[in-house]
Motif scaffolding. Structure first.
Motif: not given
Length: 174
Positions: A143-165
């Motif tokens: 809720n941006a006050g006088t600008f009203g409600r705003v909806e937005q799609d975002e992404t977050y990135r992370t890394v997962l390393e899978v080690l060899p057995d």
């Protein structure tokens, strides 16, 4: 023959269900105070490595303050009304995810109602070693006050390393 086919399908279905289950994440409130006053964020910035063929389970908590500062296209403090984790991509085969069970609806959080802490669990048995770039898809409403409600799609990135057995197998002992 039909009984064998049915038994085989049952076994594969049971294995699929057993390996695709990822019980709800556990909230880690130890970072709540720090991140709540600094604009929110992820409590665990780097996922610990997994090992192929071994069960993996990791909870990642995140903090969502009631108010956040937006700096683009203008600088403005807005009320964070709703955040929803809508999906993930890039997970290694054998790893699944789920949100904590404490949100008002699965994977949906309402900071204005006091839901300032959420979590996602990554779990399962990764099959192939490598470095996996995971993308988390988030839908946010402010809720941006006088600008009203705003909806937005975002992404977050992370890394997962899978080690060899590296565990020796029976055939290695021969």
């Amino acid at each position: 023959m039909r009984k064998i086919l049915l038994a085989t399908q049952f076994i594969f279905f049971s294995m699929y269900c057993a390996f695709s289950q990822c019980p709800g994440a556990v909230l880690d409130s130890s970072c709540l105070g720090t991140l709540l006053t600094t604009g929110g964020g992820i409590c665990l910035s780097v996922l610990p490595p997994a090992t192929s063929g071994s069960y993996y389970s990791e909870d990642v908590s995140f903090v969502m303050p009631k108010r956040i500062r937006v700096t683009s296209p203008i600088t403005l403090d807005v009320d964070l009304e709703n955040i929803q984790v809508t999906g993930m991509s890039g997970l290694p085969t054998g790893i699944s995810w789920s949100c904590d069970a404490f949100s008002s609806r699965p994977c949906e959080y309402n900071p204005q109602s006091g839901e300032n802490l959420g979590a996602v669990k990554f779990c399962g048995t990764p099959l192939v070693p490598g470095t996996y770039n995971i993308t988390v898809y988030i839908h946010a409403r402010v809720n941006a006050g006088t600008f009203g409600r705003v909806e937005q799609d975002e992404t977050y990135r992370t890394v997962l390393e899978v080690l060899p057995d590296t565990m020796p197998r029976y055939r290695d002992w021969e």
